[in-house]
Design a protein around this motif. Structure first.
Motif, PDB file in Angstrom:
ATOM      1  N   SER A   1       4.539  -3.681  12.910  1.00 28.18           N
ATOM      2  CA  SER A   1       3.565  -4.707  12.094  1.00 28.18           C
ATOM      3  C   SER A   1       3.569  -4.545  10.611  1.00 28.18           C
ATOM      4  CB  SER A   1       2.480  -5.037  12.718  1.00 28.18           C
ATOM      5  OG  SER A   1       1.736  -3.698  12.595  1.00 28.18           O
ATOM      6  N   GLU A   2       3.576  -3.227  10.240  1.00 29.03           N
ATOM      7  CA  GLU A   2       3.463  -2.807   9.023  1.00 29.03           C
ATOM      8  C   GLU A   2       4.918  -3.192   8.176  1.00 29.03           C
ATOM      9  OE1 GLU A   2       0.653   1.223   8.974  1.00 29.03           O
ATOM     10  OE2 GLU A   2       2.906   1.508   8.226  1.00 29.03           O
ATOM     11  N   ILE A   3       5.744  -2.873   8.948  1.00 31.69           N
ATOM     12  CA  ILE A   3       7.199  -3.373   8.271  1.00 31.69           C
ATOM     13  C   ILE A   3       7.241  -4.819   8.027  1.00 31.69           C
ATOM     14  CG2 ILE A   3       9.769  -3.576   8.864  1.00 31.69           C
ATOM     15  CD1 ILE A   3       9.639  -0.794   9.841  1.00 31.69           C
TER      16      ILE A   3
ATOM     17  N   ARG B   1       7.680   3.975   8.518  1.00 31.72           N
ATOM     18  CA  ARG B   1       6.440   3.166   8.584  1.00 31.72           C
ATOM     19  C   ARG B   1       5.732   3.419   9.996  1.00 31.72           C
ATOM     20  NH1 ARG B   1       6.597   3.449   3.972  1.00 31.72           N
ATOM     21  NH2 ARG B   1       7.335   1.902   2.483  1.00 31.72           N
ATOM     22  N   ASN B   2       4.511   3.480  10.360  1.00 30.86           N
ATOM     23  CA  ASN B   2       3.752   3.682  11.513  1.00 30.86           C
ATOM     24  C   ASN B   2       4.054   2.790  12.330  1.00 30.86           C
ATOM     25  OD1 ASN B   2       3.242   6.183  10.548  1.00 30.86           O
ATOM     26  ND2 ASN B   2       0.869   5.749  10.312  1.00 30.86           N
ATOM     27  N   SER B   3       4.256   1.492  12.090  1.00 32.45           N
ATOM     28  CA  SER B   3       4.580   0.593  13.071  1.00 32.45           C
ATOM     29  C   SER B   3       5.375  -0.661  12.516  1.00 32.45           C
ATOM     30  CB  SER B   3       3.257  -0.142  13.622  1.00 32.45           C
ATOM     31  OG  SER B   3       2.538  -0.979  12.392  1.00 32.45           O
TER      32      SER B   3
ATOM     33  N   PRO C   1       0.730  -1.262  -0.160  1.00 36.02           N
ATOM     34  CA  PRO C   1      -0.067   0.002  -0.035  1.00 36.02           C
ATOM     35  C   PRO C   1       0.895   1.259   0.027  1.00 36.02           C
ATOM     36  CG  PRO C   1       0.065  -0.920   2.243  1.00 36.02           C
ATOM     37  CD  PRO C   1       0.936  -2.030   1.199  1.00 36.02           C
ATOM     38  N   PHE C   2       2.210   1.414   0.144  1.00 32.53           N
ATOM     39  CA  PHE C   2       2.871   2.417   0.103  1.00 32.53           C
ATOM     40  C   PHE C   2       3.244   3.221  -1.072  1.00 32.53           C
ATOM     41  CE2 PHE C   2       3.838  -0.308   3.710  1.00 32.53           C
ATOM     42  CZ  PHE C   2       3.060   0.512   4.804  1.00 32.53           C
ATOM     43  N   GLU C   3       3.336   4.478  -1.330  1.00 32.18           N
ATOM     44  CA  GLU C   3       3.465   5.196  -2.296  1.00 32.18           C
ATOM     45  C   GLU C   3       4.791   5.523  -2.538  1.00 32.18           C
ATOM     46  OE1 GLU C   3      -0.157   6.919  -3.949  1.00 32.18           O
ATOM     47  OE2 GLU C   3      -0.270   4.807  -3.810  1.00 32.18           O
TER      48      GLU C   3
HETATM   49  C1  LIG Z   1       0.865   7.018   9.470  1.00 31.60           C
HETATM   50  O1  LIG Z   1       0.585   7.868  10.399  1.00 31.60           O
HETATM   51  C2  LIG Z   1       0.281   9.321   9.734  1.00 31.60           C
HETATM   52  C3  LIG Z   1      -0.014  10.447  10.911  1.00 31.60           C
HETATM   53  O2  LIG Z   1      -0.553   9.713  12.005  1.00 31.60           O
HETATM   54  C4  LIG Z   1      -0.830   9.062   8.847  1.00 31.60           C
HETATM   55  O3  LIG Z   1      -1.084  10.457   8.302  1.00 31.60           O
HETATM   56  C5  LIG Z   1      -0.652   8.298   7.761  1.00 31.60           C
HETATM   57  O4  LIG Z   1      -1.876   8.029   6.945  1.00 31.60           O
HETATM   58  C6  LIG Z   1      -0.464   6.804   8.387  1.00 31.60           C
HETATM   59  N1  LIG Z   1       0.174   5.886   7.514  1.00 31.60           N
HETATM   60  C7  LIG Z   1      -0.426   4.619   7.249  1.00 31.60           C
HETATM   61  C8  LIG Z   1      -0.169   3.929   5.943  1.00 31.60           C
HETATM   62  O5  LIG Z   1      -1.505   4.207   8.003  1.00 31.60           O
END
Ligand SMILES: *[C@@H]1O[C@H](CO)[C@@H](O)[C@H](O)[C@H]1NC(C)=O
Ligand SMILES: *[C@@H]1O[C@H](CO)[C@@H](O)[C@H](O)[C@H]1NC(C)=O
Ligand SMILES: *[C@@H]1O[C@H](CO)[C@@H](O)[C@H](O)[C@H]1NC(C)=O
Ligand SMILES: *[C@@H]1O[C@H](CO)[C@@H](O)[C@H](O)[C@H]1NC(C)=O
Ligand SMILES: *[C@@H]1O[C@H](CO)[C@@H](O)[C@H](O)[C@H]1NC(C)=O
Length: 942
Positions: free
Chosen positions: A244-246, A240-242, A123-125
């Motif tokens: 688990s995403e990695i 990455r936000n977490s 999902p990452f751009e």
């Molecule tokens: C990660 O967190 C940022 C800030 O909270 C948010 O804008 C972004 O959409 C999040 N990315 C994903 C892939 O969830």
């Protein structure tokens, strides 16, 4: 001849007899013995040959540190120089490396076509677009996360350098200031980092790469120098936000992990967790599975530390500013001496080969046991006094001895020719293992032998087991052993099959020997048994328990089968009343008693009288002996013997005549203990056949209908064996054997020392008779002793029996009336399970004869005239036979005078042609036919 009052042979005498017989038997089977012994030797030699060839191959220059001839001082003569600098790449791993070279630490970089790009399954751009793949210029990705975004981003900024810092005068040493990486495959041994000798370029990570950033440099590593292209590669730090995403991203990008077949490989990923200014807490994902496509998985341990250093360095700069640095300059391996490859082939092929070698004893034991069973020799020996105890003891110890000698020779030979399989492992463990196994194997053979009745089948099955077990072991069982995910419980279950526990044991020996050879240490020692991976302990335990269980079951089932005892024989109490009052419950026999003839009735009364006397001198007393076979498949019960009473003193020969199927064999089988009477009993020398058979055997001789002989033993050896069983010893034995051989005409012309298998039918018969008579038994049973003999041998056989009769009671069955008349003091005609008449031959003839037999042969047209003629002679004449002109009549003696017969014949001759005629007194044969017919007619009527 020796006296028959030798008494029963002691245990040791029986054991001795059996042992000597077995040894002789073994000696005779020289060919199979030779094959047996040569097989392991051959296998050992083959192994040794392979080992020698392999060693020679391994001693070749390509498997050792290289040497070259170099002219060092320029005088034209060269000197042999060895070492890593004189070796090829193949040879280098074997060279001594006293001071290993060093090189800058590298990162593992994914190959260009695998680097992470945007893809629909991720999902990452922020990943680069996949157009970079076309030019092979994709950046490499590093993923980051943590609980504090601001902090994480500042760490990430200082992880990848923004410019190249090179000291042009010393490129190699200034490399450490940059982040170097390689896409080449790592190696197990890192004495020379493969990246430097690889064709692939070295990379340096940069935030941005200028065009034309590649350059080439000469890198000195150890004594060698490598010309290497070094190119810039863009490093991308992505937040990455977490974690688990990695994790998810790494998982989906794995080369074989996703269904789309797309690949997104990442250099490394960091989770900074709760790192803050006072605490550095990071966890790092690295990829340890970079491997060759051939399947071996070298672990690139030297390419992991660089990624750790990147994080630590970034944290230091976060704390202290960009001027500070944790330099990670070089890595190198520890020094090593020169090494050589050594492969122990006896360990690689040993389990398979040695399983064959040791297992092949199994068919040997098995066939030897089945042979004695098939030829009914076991029963024959038993009937001549060989107890179960000595048989078991001696047979078992004999096979144990044989196997032990075999194993000792085998292990010694293997050790002498230098197989590490034997030399490296502790001999006491080997001894224990082999000893327990051969015991188990012999017990198993005893158990399995019970279910075979044919040597050929047993041999085939035996060898199928040998080769099958070896192959299954080598190609299936070993596979399970090596598969650590295969449940251990199933391995234990498989090891319950002795062949597999043997294989497992040998496999463990092989493993230890192989490791010992490779590392130059020793093989298995007792303390290694406690090692969890070593299956030897469980194998030893399984085999020991199994041995005892199998031995017990084998002995038990042998008792049940061979003696026909009920399966719970050891629970029943044995009654030892030697003489019993005749039983009074005789309701069932009443019918027969009424129809019995007076002579048979008389015998029955005599028996009852004798049974009441406390002491009597009868050799055999049958007391209303009966045998009923239970009805099967809806058939009614079969009465084989319907209440037989008979008394026989020593010195008498009793002849039993009767048509086939009359029950004679059932009777003999009861008397020799092969089957149990249904009711009634018999006493032999005062001992009850129901429960004192083993004592009776010591004074009994049997000449069975079919010769039960060992084909490879000579006549003399047979007699020696049975003589010993009859407790003859020393000179008495030799004398008895000699007399016996002479008496049956087997002494002269070397016949006595020819193998029984080469005897003619008549010679075998005479030997069987001699066996039954050796040791002067009190009672002898002979089942058609003279069948198949030529007249000369027959008459000499008769003389033997006549002589033996003086001290022995003989029961003899025969179809030859001549023989019966010649040998027997009394005769009984046995029809349909009971005696029809009993008496000496003369009496019988007189009683049943009483008539002349008149025979006349004419042409068919005159048959009626002949019959008229006979009717005139005697109105009550009976025609007994008529076929194509030949007629037979019985003329009662009291109606006819011989002279009248002659006159009548003369008259007849004048009227028509008489081809032949005769008149004779009744023969025993006529009596027999008459009695047999009469009895059968009665049975048909009733
Ligand atoms: C990660 O967190 C940022 C800030 O909270 C948010 O804008 C972004 O959409 C999040 N990315 C994903 C892939 O969830
Ligand atoms: C995150 O880190 C920054 C500086 O590195 C610090 O100022 C800030 O307080 C941290 N935030 C939290 C929530 O700990
Ligand atoms: C470059 O390397 C040489 C040789 O090791 C050294 O003398 C010199 O000081 C280095 N220059 C810099 C700028 O580090
Ligand atoms: C790790 O290495 C293996 C072997 O080269 C490769 O197939 C796999 O894609 C790599 N995984 C990642 C996440 O890069
Ligand atoms: C490091 O992070 C882990 C996971 O968040 C945490 O369990 C551990 O306590 C942390 N260590 C320190 C010293 O804070």
């Amino acid at each position: 001849m020796a006296d028959s009052s030798n008494g029963p042979a002691s245990f040791s005498t029986q054991a001795n007899a059996l042992l000597r017989k077995n040894v002789t038997f073994q000696k005779r089977n020289i060919r199979s013995n030779l094959r047996l012994v040569i097989f392991p030797f051959l296998l050992c030699l083959v192994l040794n040959l392979i080992q020698v060839l392999v060693n020679r191959e391994l001693d070749k220059p390509s498997f050792r540190c290289g040497c070259t001839c170099v002219d060092t001082d320029g005088d034209g003569k060269c000197e042999e120089k060895c070492g890593i600098e004189y070796s090829s790449m193949d040879q280098a791993p074997f060279c001594p490396i006293p001071s290993p070279p060093e090189w800058p630490p590298l990162l593992q970089i994914p190959a260009p076509q695998y680097r992470a790009v945007q893809a629909d399954f991720i999902p990452f751009e922020d990943l680069p677009s996949d157009s970079c793949k076309k030019t092979n210029s994709c950046p490499v990705t590093i993923l980051l996360t943590g609980s504090n975004l601001t902090l994480g981003q500042s760490l990430s900024a200082s992880m990848i350098p923004s410019s190249l810092t090179l000291n042009a005068s010393d490129i190699f040493y200034s490399m450490a200031n940059n982040v170097l990486g390689s896409a080449s495959k790592p190696d197990v041994s890192n004495f020379i980092e493969p990246a430097f000798s690889s064709d692939l370029p070295l990379y340096y990570l940069q935030e941005h790469c200028a065009s034309n950033s590649s350059f080439s440099a000469s890198l000195p590593i150890g004594p060698a120098s490598f010309e290497q292209e070094i190119s810039c590669i863009r490093g991308l730090n992505l937040w990455r936000n977490s974690s688990s995403e990695i994790n998810d991203e790494l998982y989906k990008g794995y080369r074989k992990g996703n269904s789309q077949g797309a690949i997104n490989e990442i250099v490394a990923a960091y989770d900074f967790l709760n790192t803050d200014t006072t605490r550095f807490n990071v966890s790092i994902w690295y990829n340890s599975t970079y491997k060759n496509d051939s399947g071996n998985t070298p672990f690139s341990s030297t390419r992991v530390p660089r990624s750790v250093n990147l994080a630590s360095n970034a944290y230091l700069q976060f704390l202290l500013g960009p001027g500070s640095k944790i330099l990670f300059e070089f890595v190198k391996e520890m020094p090593k001496p020169e090494t050589r490859i050594r492969l122990d082939f006896s360990s690689l092929l040993g389990p398979l080969f040695f399983t064959w070698v040791i297992l092949q004893l199994f068919p040997v034991v098995l066939t030897s046991l089945v042979y004695e069973k098939q030829k009914r020799l076991r029963i024959m020996m038993k009937m001549h006094g060989l107890g179960d105890g000595p048989y078991w003891m001696i047979s078992y110890s004999y096979f144990l001895l044989l196997s032990t000698v075999y194993m000792v020779v085998f292990v010694t030979f293997g050790s002498l020719i230098g197989l590490n399989f034997f030399k490296l492992n502790d001999y006491s463990i080997q001894a224990a293992f082999y000893f327990i196994y051969i015991n188990l194997q012999i017990s198993a053979a005893f158990l399995v032998a019970a279910s075979f009745s044919n040597v050929k089948t047993a041999t085939v099955v035996g060898y199928v087991i040998v080769f099958g077990t070896g192959l299954l072991g080598g190609f299936l069982f070993q596979f399970f052993l090596q598969d650590s995910s295969f449940p251990r419980v199933w391995i234990i279950v498989m090891e319950l099959f002795p062949g597999f526990s043997l294989y497992r044991g040998l496999y463990e020996f092989a493993q230890y020997a192989f490791a010992g050879t490779y590392m130059g240490t020793v093989g298995m020692r007792w303390k290694d048994l406690s090692d969890g991976n070593n299956g030897m302990k469980e194998v030893l335990i399984i085999m020991s328990i199994e041995w005892l269980v199998v031995l017990f079951v084998a002995f038990y089932s042998d008792q049940v089968v061979s003696t026909g005892r009920s399966p719970i024989f050891f629970i029943r109490k044995k009654t030892h009343s030697s003489f019993r009052k005749p039983s009074l419950e005789r309701q069932g026999s009443k019918v027969f008693v009424q129809m019995e003839r007076s002579d048979v009735l008389q015998e029955r009364e005599k028996v009852e009288q004798l049974l009441l006397e406390s002491s009597n001198h009868q050799a055999i007393i049958c007391d209303n002996l009966k045998k009923v076979y239970p009805g099967r498949d809806g058939n009614p019960e079969k009465f084989a013997v319907r209440g037989l009473s008979l008394a026989l003193p020593r010195g008498e020969c009793f002849g039993m005549l009767g048509p086939n199927g009359a029950g004679k064999t059932s009777f003999i089988n009861m008397m020799t203990g092969l089957i149990k009477p249904s009711s009634g009993t018999a006493y032999v020398g005062g001992l009850d056949i129901r429960n004192q058979m083993s004592s009776i055997y010591t004074s009994m001789g049997v000449c069975p209908q079919h010769d039960l002989l060992w084909e490879t033993l000579t006549g003399r050896e047979h007699l020696l064996f049975y003589g010993r069983l009859k407790n003859l010893k020393g000179a008495a034995l030799t004398q008895a054997v000699e007399d016996s051989l002479k008496s049956v005409n087997l002494f002269h012309g070397g016949v006595a020392d020819k193998q029984a298998g080469k005897y003619s039918g008549g010679m075998k018969r005479r030997l069987s008779v001699a066996i039954s008579l050796i040791g002067n038994p009190q009672v002898v049973y002979m089942d058609e002793p003279s069948t198949g003999l030529d007249p000369a041998s027959r008459s000499s056989l008769w003389n033997v029996v006549k002589r033996a009769k003086q001290h022995t009671a003989i029961i003899l069955t025969t179809h030859s009336m001549e023989e019966a008349e010649h040998l027997c003091d009394r005769l009984g005609i046995f029809v349909d399970g009971s005696l029809q008449c009993i008496g000496n031959p003369k009496e019988l003839r007189a009683r049943y004869g009483g008539s002349y037999v008149f025979t006349m042969t004419t042409s068919m047209d005159h048959e009626a005239e002949v019959e008229n003629l006979v009717r005139q002679l005697s109105p009550s004449a009976i025609k007994t036979y008529q076929i194509s002109g030949t007629q037979k009549f019985e003329l009662p003696k009291n109606e006819v005078k011989i002279a009248d017969v002659f006159q009548a014949v003369e008259k007849a001759k004048s009227r028509f042609t008489v081809h032949a005629w005769g008149v004779a007194d009744t023969t025993l044969e006529d009596v027999f036919i008459k009695v047999a017919r009469g009895a059968q007619a009665f049975n048909v009527l009733s």
